[in-house]
Design an enzyme around this catalytic site. Structure first.
Site, PDB file in Angstrom:
ATOM      1  N   GLY A 175       0.793  -1.231   0.000  1.00 18.34           N
ATOM      2  CA  GLY A 175       0.000   0.000   0.000  1.00 18.34           C
ATOM      3  C   GLY A 175       0.823   1.278   0.000  1.00 18.34           C
ATOM      4  O   GLY A 175       0.367   2.320  -0.470  1.00 18.34           O
ATOM      5  N   GLU A 180       3.234  -9.590  -1.408  1.00 19.22           N
ATOM      6  CA  GLU A 180       1.892 -10.148  -1.174  1.00 19.22           C
ATOM      7  C   GLU A 180       1.766 -11.642  -1.426  1.00 19.22           C
ATOM      8  O   GLU A 180       0.932 -12.304  -0.808  1.00 19.22           O
ATOM      9  CB  GLU A 180       0.862  -9.398  -2.038  1.00 19.22           C
ATOM     10  CG  GLU A 180       0.591  -7.965  -1.597  1.00 19.22           C
ATOM     11  CD  GLU A 180       1.642  -6.957  -2.064  1.00 19.22           C
ATOM     12  OE1 GLU A 180       1.531  -5.792  -1.682  1.00 19.22           O
ATOM     13  OE2 GLU A 180       2.574  -7.340  -2.792  1.00 19.22           O
TER      14      GLU A 180
END
Length: 376
Positions: A137, A160
């Site tokens: 993010g 991720e």
């Protein structure tokens, strides 16, 4: 008992209680400090992500404040600077413990992706100071903007696939656009790049020593035009050095040009050096389903614009909250920390095409990603 006496007793009590109350209030106020700070200096907007203890990781509260403020600043300010509190991190990513919730997760992603979308089309100079850890993010809040300033403390990664997710926040847009298949390599392996490498990779636009950031910020706040901003950043910029991945760039380009994850591994096996052995080991530690979903998302994202990529990623993110791997990855790595995720598929061979394609299917119309400025 007379009214005066009651008042007197209350005042005495108040004097005794007051110091304790004040101490408690002070403590509460210090824990209640806003998680994002917004200031204006000389008509420049300054945004500070203010959760240094959590490495400024993003939660729903933060993205919900960022969206309207960034919209307002775009029309009223000359430029925007975004930075992280403390010197450990710009932003270590999204708060995935909240994101795995079936209700909270989609709300968080919906707002976060709207912020990414806005930054991607921002009209005034948007300058991100990537000082410290910048992952997931954090890249979504920076990489789509016009200027990204790295320092010697910068460390970027899109990790991720290790938690059963995929590189989101526009990862399917910016990763395939990096040179020599570097994006696919970074997206699948979660490899970290530091300092000047971040500029070399094309993720940062400038490199400035961290001890000069304060001076740079003060001078940026005096800029009155895009040209002044550009000239100033170029003046502070330090020339890049040899890319640490340089010895293996040709291998990255060859191996990650393959069209399937299995074929990437076959090609890596042919290279047979320390780097390729380590890369194969890394890929085997990742969630098999995530690797295949990531591969497909980046292949498709290469042909899409940023809004289309975010719409696709939103489908994937919502499906991730409903499926087994993402909550399990977060449990194993971040909650119980046993580092022993039990993935839905044990091997890449078990992940079939239908499983991957299901993630990409359109959501019911009322659940699709809507952008804040969509014409009804």
């Amino acid at each position: 008992m007379g009214h005066g006496l009651v008042l007197f007793k209350f005042k005495m009590l108040k004097l005794r209680i007051l110091p304790q109350v004040t101490a408690v209030l002070k403590r509460t106020m210090s824990t209640q400090e806003p998680d994002v700070l917004f200031e204006t200096v000389n008509n420049a907007g300054i945004i500070t992500l203010n959760r240094p203890k959590a490495l400024n990781s993003l939660n729903t509260s933060m993205v919900t404040k960022l969206l309207p403020q960034l919209q307002e600043m775009e029309t009223s300010k000359t430029l925007v600077i975004i930075k992280g509190a403390g010197d450990k991190a710009f932003c270590a990513g999204g708060d995935v413990k909240a994101a795995i919730d079936k209700v909270e997760g989609p709300i968080f992603f919906h707002t976060e992706y709207n912020v990414n979308y806005l930054i991607g089309k921002y009209k005034i100079p948007y300058i991100a100071f990537l000082n410290g850890i910048t992952m997931g993010g954090g890249l979504g809040l920076s990489v789509h903007g016009r200027y990204r300033v790295a320092t010697e403390k910068t460390m970027i990664a899109m990790p991720e696939t290790k938690i059963g997710l995929f590189p989101d926040v526009g990862g399917s847009y910016f990763l395939p656009r990096l040179q020599v298949n570097l994006g696919l390599y970074l997206g699948l392996t979660g490899d970290r790049l530091k300092g000047k490498d971040v500029v070399k990779a094309g993720i940062a636009t400038h490199f400035v020593s961290s001890k000069r950031l304060y001076e740079l910020e003060k001078l940026l706040l005096r800029c009155t035009s895009d040209i002044e901003v550009d000239n100033l950043l170029n003046k502070f910029n330090e020339p890049p050095e040899e890319f640490s991945l340089a010895p293996n760039i040709k291998h990255i380009n060859y191996c990650f040009a393959a069209s399937t994850v299995e074929e990437i591994i076959e090609r890596l096996e042919k290279v047979q050096n320390d780097w390729s052995v380590k890369t194969i080991e890394t890929l085997h530690q990742m969630c098999p389903g995530s690797l295949k979903i990531t591969m497909r998302a980046l292949q498709r994202g290469a042909q899409l614009d940023l809004p289309q990529c975010l719409k696709m990623e939103y489908r994937l993110a919502c499906r991730a909250t409903e499926n087994h791997d993402f909550p399990e990855g977060v449990r194993a790595l971040l909650i119980d920390k046993d580092n022993n995720p039990q993935w839905k598929h044990k091997t890449l061979a078990e992940v079939d095409d239908d499983y991957v394609e299901d993630y990409f299917k359109k959501l019911p119309q009322d659940r699709e990603l809507q952008f804040f400025d969509a014409k009804l």
